[in-house]
Design a protein around this motif. Sequence first.
Motif, PDB file in Angstrom:
ATOM      1  N   THR A 122      98.643  -1.357  32.609  1.00 18.25           N
ATOM      2  CA  THR A 122      99.870  -2.223  32.239  1.00 18.25           C
ATOM      3  C   THR A 122     100.937  -1.297  31.663  1.00 18.25           C
ATOM      4  O   THR A 122     100.637  -0.085  31.305  1.00 18.25           O
ATOM      5  N   PHE A 123     101.994  -1.938  31.592  1.00 15.66           N
ATOM      6  CA  PHE A 123     103.330  -1.352  30.964  1.00 15.66           C
ATOM      7  C   PHE A 123     103.820  -1.857  29.773  1.00 15.66           C
ATOM      8  O   PHE A 123     104.621  -2.747  29.888  1.00 15.66           O
ATOM      9  N   PRO A 124     103.155  -1.879  28.615  1.00 16.06           N
ATOM     10  CA  PRO A 124     103.144  -2.813  27.536  1.00 16.06           C
ATOM     11  C   PRO A 124     104.449  -2.596  26.664  1.00 16.06           C
ATOM     12  O   PRO A 124     104.806  -3.372  25.826  1.00 16.06           O
ATOM     13  N   LEU A 125     105.138  -1.292  26.883  1.00 11.56           N
ATOM     14  CA  LEU A 125     106.161  -1.048  25.937  1.00 11.56           C
ATOM     15  C   LEU A 125     107.383  -0.337  26.626  1.00 11.56           C
ATOM     16  O   LEU A 125     107.266   0.676  27.246  1.00 11.56           O
ATOM     17  N   ILE A 126     108.711  -0.709  26.458  1.00 12.55           N
ATOM     18  CA  ILE A 126     109.758  -0.069  27.065  1.00 12.55           C
ATOM     19  C   ILE A 126     110.520   0.303  25.752  1.00 12.55           C
ATOM     20  O   ILE A 126     111.030  -0.836  25.008  1.00 12.55           O
ATOM     21  N   LEU A 127     110.250   1.451  25.310  1.00  6.92           N
ATOM     22  CA  LEU A 127     111.088   1.915  24.294  1.00  6.92           C
ATOM     23  C   LEU A 127     112.423   2.803  24.416  1.00  6.92           C
ATOM     24  O   LEU A 127     112.505   3.587  24.875  1.00  6.92           O
ATOM     25  N   GLN A 128     113.575   1.950  23.849  1.00  8.38           N
ATOM     26  CA  GLN A 128     114.850   2.961  23.806  1.00  8.38           C
ATOM     27  C   GLN A 128     114.828   3.961  22.778  1.00  8.38           C
ATOM     28  O   GLN A 128     114.651   3.430  21.574  1.00  8.38           O
TER      29      GLN A 128
END
Length: 212
Positions: free
Chosen positions: A159-165
């Motif tokens: 999965t791709f659980p985090l998109i962090l800027q």
Amino acid sequence: MQNDNMIPERSSGRSPLRWVATGLLRLAGWDVKPFPDVPRAIVVGGPHTSNWDGVLGIISGIALALHARFMIKNTLFKGPLGWLLTRLGGIPVNRSRAGGLVGQTVAELNRHNRIIIVMTPEGTRSSADRWKTGFHHIARQAGVPIVLAVADYGKKQLTFPLILQPSDDLEADMQRIYECFAEITPRHPEKLSRPVKVLWDQKQAAAPSGKS
């Protein structure tokens, strides 16, 4: 920047190789979630506790039709190996040049409207004491998000659980990433990198008996 069509993030249609990759994942019982709709990003995969993690990542990338890129020292781009590395998405980097890996990767990101660069800050050695933080500096300087790709061997899900800027607070951002990695079951928990292992152990100690 180059036109989006120069380096597409995904392929359209179903190539034979994509069919094979999808079939292998299905046969092994793995569920791979869709990649988020992010045109440019640094992808951090993990946790790294087994060589199978890399194999799973490559097959999943093919199944998702992602054209992921990765930075490799330029001295390896010679002869047939150079051709193969380029075909696989390798981008040559000269570590002796001004700016080093960080500067050259930022420049590569800024050249394209659509590009995904995969990095492994845990390194290739299991039980690493610390992570390399160059990926954070790269994402921050290029103004792109960090996307986590995590392989849960307990649920057999990628999965791709985090998109962090990335922010100015490196420590806080790293803590969020460590916590995200500690939420899943790796292939070999005992080989987790130290920052993640501490959180994993705390999670296991707090879990009800018989549950993870």
